[in-house]
Structures are given as structure tokens and as C-alpha cells.
Scaffold this motif. Structure first.
Motif, PDB file in Angstrom:
ATOM      1  N   ILE A 105     -11.377 -30.035  25.653  1.00 29.79           N
ATOM      2  CA  ILE A 105     -10.468 -29.738  24.543  1.00 29.79           C
ATOM      3  C   ILE A 105     -11.114 -30.060  23.199  1.00 29.79           C
ATOM      4  O   ILE A 105     -10.684 -29.568  22.148  1.00 29.79           O
ATOM      5  N   PHE A 106     -12.168 -30.873  23.202  1.00 36.63           N
ATOM      6  CA  PHE A 106     -12.849 -31.236  21.963  1.00 36.63           C
ATOM      7  C   PHE A 106     -13.843 -30.142  21.587  1.00 36.63           C
ATOM      8  O   PHE A 106     -15.056 -30.248  21.809  1.00 36.63           O
ATOM      9  N   ALA A 107     -13.342 -29.076  21.028  1.00 36.72           N
ATOM     10  CA  ALA A 107     -14.154 -27.941  20.601  1.00 36.72           C
ATOM     11  C   ALA A 107     -13.404 -27.196  19.511  1.00 36.72           C
ATOM     12  O   ALA A 107     -12.185 -27.334  19.376  1.00 36.72           O
ATOM     13  N   ASN A 108     -14.135 -26.402  18.730  1.00 37.07           N
ATOM     14  CA  ASN A 108     -13.484 -25.627  17.671  1.00 37.07           C
ATOM     15  C   ASN A 108     -12.623 -24.510  18.251  1.00 37.07           C
ATOM     16  O   ASN A 108     -11.522 -24.249  17.755  1.00 37.07           O
ATOM     17  N   ILE A 109     -13.133 -23.842  19.280  1.00 32.58           N
ATOM     18  CA  ILE A 109     -12.391 -22.758  19.925  1.00 32.58           C
ATOM     19  C   ILE A 109     -12.344 -23.031  21.426  1.00 32.58           C
ATOM     20  O   ILE A 109     -13.381 -23.168  22.074  1.00 32.58           O
ATOM     21  N   VAL A 110     -11.142 -23.131  21.953  1.00 28.61           N
ATOM     22  CA  VAL A 110     -10.947 -23.455  23.367  1.00 28.61           C
ATOM     23  C   VAL A 110     -10.258 -22.277  24.048  1.00 28.61           C
ATOM     24  O   VAL A 110      -9.198 -21.823  23.610  1.00 28.61           O
ATOM     25  N   LEU A 111     -10.875 -21.782  25.104  1.00 23.76           N
ATOM     26  CA  LEU A 111     -10.281 -20.737  25.929  1.00 23.76           C
ATOM     27  C   LEU A 111      -9.601 -21.395  27.118  1.00 23.76           C
ATOM     28  O   LEU A 111     -10.257 -21.999  27.969  1.00 23.76           O
ATOM     29  N   ALA A 112      -8.278 -21.312  27.166  1.00 19.97           N
ATOM     30  CA  ALA A 112      -7.508 -21.838  28.291  1.00 19.97           C
ATOM     31  C   ALA A 112      -7.157 -20.671  29.196  1.00 19.97           C
ATOM     32  O   ALA A 112      -6.161 -19.982  28.984  1.00 19.97           O
ATOM     33  N   ASP A 113      -7.993 -20.443  30.194  1.00 16.34           N
ATOM     34  CA  ASP A 113      -7.868 -19.253  31.025  1.00 16.34           C
ATOM     35  C   ASP A 113      -6.820 -19.452  32.111  1.00 16.34           C
ATOM     36  O   ASP A 113      -6.847 -20.439  32.847  1.00 16.34           O
ATOM     37  N   GLU A 114      -5.884 -18.485  32.192  1.00 19.13           N
ATOM     38  CA  GLU A 114      -4.803 -18.498  33.181  1.00 19.13           C
ATOM     39  C   GLU A 114      -4.029 -19.808  33.132  1.00 19.13           C
ATOM     40  O   GLU A 114      -3.891 -20.526  34.118  1.00 19.13           O
TER      41      GLU A 114
END
Length: 321
Positions: A105-114
């Protein structure tokens, strides 16, 4: 202080470059790309709901690649734990102390897939970070940084082994949209290999540029008549006969902020009623709960928002004053 003409021109040009860059990998979906970019530049989060194979993951990856910042992908599964998202504290025997290991979660852009495949407890851990902008583990609070964008995806077709997002959690997404299938022309170009893989798209801006654009977007002028128009639209969703629960105050705030970014992206230093109309469905429809009878009759939340847009009279002025 209102955004200047020079700043507006720079904002519009940079926004166009970002959209062009993402469109190298996602053909024929300019409007969806602009919606996601506008949400990112407003400080919100995106829920992409669509059938498999339409490019949800590719869109998120391409946007992450476009920004010279950190990005991560979390594949949500039923056995995913909250600590797998936020991070955990581990005891270091050599040093004799606890050490925090940051999660993805410690990122500029987080992809939460499904996202709907994880348990409600894990979903809540992600959505709490989205709301607060920081993570608290063992009593220590750590900011996730800025800019911070979560792009969550879910498949509405397969319901086996999924956990539906509660309405209160859906409300935390600034917009909910779908990509849909490309038209015949775009599909042909995809089959001919015209598109660039997401990993090969160039990085063209830094996270600091996004932060600057976020700050500029907040200085776009909003005429009180436009704010009143938003208020009347939201109130109308609450009074609609098909609706059990209308748009929340959080939803009203979300569209009020989003239209400011949308105006700057389209070359204006002020918001118009048309900006509100453009964004009403993606920003408001997922916040509406319908009566079961209305759902049985085939009414959708988007239909309700569309009818409200027809019923509520917009202000006569264009919003510049």
C-alpha cells in the motif's frame, strides 16, 4: 487565489500529454482515461467494474508507468490478510527490536486487483488507508505519501467466492466507471499490434508534478450557482421514488472537487454546469441504493441520475462570474 490563464494552459497541456501517453496502451477509451486522470489529480480513488479482458489492469498499470513514482499491485484473494496490504511488524532477534516491513500500500499508485475477492476485513484495511492516507500498525502511524491513488477493479459477472463491497465502502471511491469493449476500429488496431504494452509506455511526469496539478485544481473558480446546482442534484437523488438511500454528503463533496479538476483539464479557470453533468453518473450513481422493487423493474442507479439531470434545471449562467 484563482488559477491564472498561464497555469490553466499548462494544466490543460500536461493533462493532454498524460492522456495521450496512457492511450498508447488503451485505445479508443479517451473518456475513461480522462475520468481516471481527473480523479487522480483531485486526490480521489477509482473503482473499475467490468467484465474480464477489457483492460482494467492494463489501464492501471499504464497510468502507474506514466508517473515516475512508485507503484504496486495487490492481487486480492480470499486468503489475503490485512497485514499483507498494510505491512507488519517483525521482531529482529539480532538487533533485539521490532522492525516494520511496509506493505504494497506504500506506493504512489496502487492497483487493487479484484478487490471483491478478499474478505471484508482485508477490504476494510485498504479502504481505511484510502480514507485516512496513512497506516497505523502497533500504535505507530505512518503516512503512505503523496500523491496516493488506489485503482481497484472488480468483476461483476463472477460472484462465486466474492465479497460484495458494502455501500459505505463504495462511497469512498470518488468515481466508479467501466471501460467496456473497444469499437471495431480500435479492436482491429489492437489485433494488429498497434498498442504499446503497459510496461513499455514512457514515464513522462514526476509525482511532484501531480501534486502541483492537484494544488492548482483546488484554485479553480466555482460559482455559487454551480454549487447550488450540485446541492439540488444531490437532494433530488434522495427524494427520487426509486431510491432507498440517496447520495451522501461525501458524494456531494467528491463531485464538487472533481468538477474543478475537470474544468482545468478542459482549458477553463471556472466550473460550468456542463462539467457537473459530465461527471454526475460516474461520481454519484454508485452511492445510490435503490428499492428492491425498482431493481426488479430493471431500474439502475445510472438511470436515476440521468432522470435527475433532466428534472433539475441548471443555472442559466456559464459559471464564469
Amino acid at each position: 487565489m484563482t488559477i491564472s490563464p498561464e497555469q490553466t494552459a499548462w494544466f490543460t497541456e500536461t493533462f493532454g500529454l498524460l492522456a495521450d501517453n496512457v492511450e498508447q496502451a488503451i485505445l479508443g477509451k479517451r473518456h475513461v482515461i480522462e475520468l481516471v486522470l481527473a480523479t487522480a489529480l483531485t486526490g480521489g480513488h477509482v473503482l473499475l467494474e467490468d467484465v474480464p479482458g477489457t483492460g482494467k489492469t492494463a489501464l492501471a498499470r499504464t497510468l502507474a508507468q506514466t508517473v515516475k513514482g512508485s507503484s504496486s499491485r495487490i492481487q486480492f484473494t480470499p486468503d489475503l490478510l490485512p497485514g499483507d496490504v498494510t505491512g507488519i511488524t517483525i521482531y529482529d532477534q539480532k538487533r533485539g527490536e521490532f522492525e516494520f516491513h511496509a506493505g504494497p500500500i506504500f506506493a504512489n499508485i496502487v492497483l487493487a486487483d479484484e478487490i471483491n475477492r478478499a474478505s471484508p476485513k482485508t477490504q476494510s484495511a485498504l479502504l481505511e488507508v484510502m480514507e485516512e492516507g496513512n497506516v497505523t500498525v502497533d500504535g505507530v502511524t505512518r503516512p503512505v505519501g503523496s500523491p496516493f491513488l488506489v485503482i481497484a477493479t472488480q468483476n461483476p459477472v463472477e460472484q462465486a467466492g466474492t465479497y460484495r463491497l458494502p455501500e459505505a465502502q463504495l462511497d469512498r471511491f470518488m468515481i466508479k466507471t467501466s471501460i467496456g469493449y473497444p469499437d471495431d476500429g480500435a479492436t482491429l488496431r489492437i489485433l494488429q499490434g498497434v498498442t504499446e504494452p503497459a510496461r513499455q509506455v514512457a514515464s513522462i511526469v514526476t509525482p511532484d508534478t501531480l501534486v502541483t496539478m492537484q494544488q492548482l485544481a483546488r484554485t479553480v473558480h466555482v460559482n455559487p450557482l454551480v454549487s447550488d446546482y450540485i446541492l439540488r442534484l444531490v437532494d433530488a437523488t434522495r427524494r427520487a421514488s426509486e431510491v432507498r438511500l440517496g447520495v451522501s454528503v461525501r458524494g456531494a463533496i467528491a463531485i464538487a472537487r472533481l468538477v474543478m479538476t475537470w474544468a482545468a483539464a478542459h482549458g477553463r479557470s471556472y466550473v460550468t454546469p456542463d462539467d457537473v453533468r459530465d461527471l454526475a453518473v460516474p461520481a454519484l450513481s454508485h452511492r445510490i441504493i435503490l428499492h428492491p422493487e425498482a431493481e426488479f423493474d430493471g431500474v439502475t442507479a445510472a438511470d436515476v441520475v440521468g432522470q435527475v439531470l433532466l428534472d433539475v434545471v441548471p443555472p442559466a449562467e456559464n459559471g464564469a462570474a
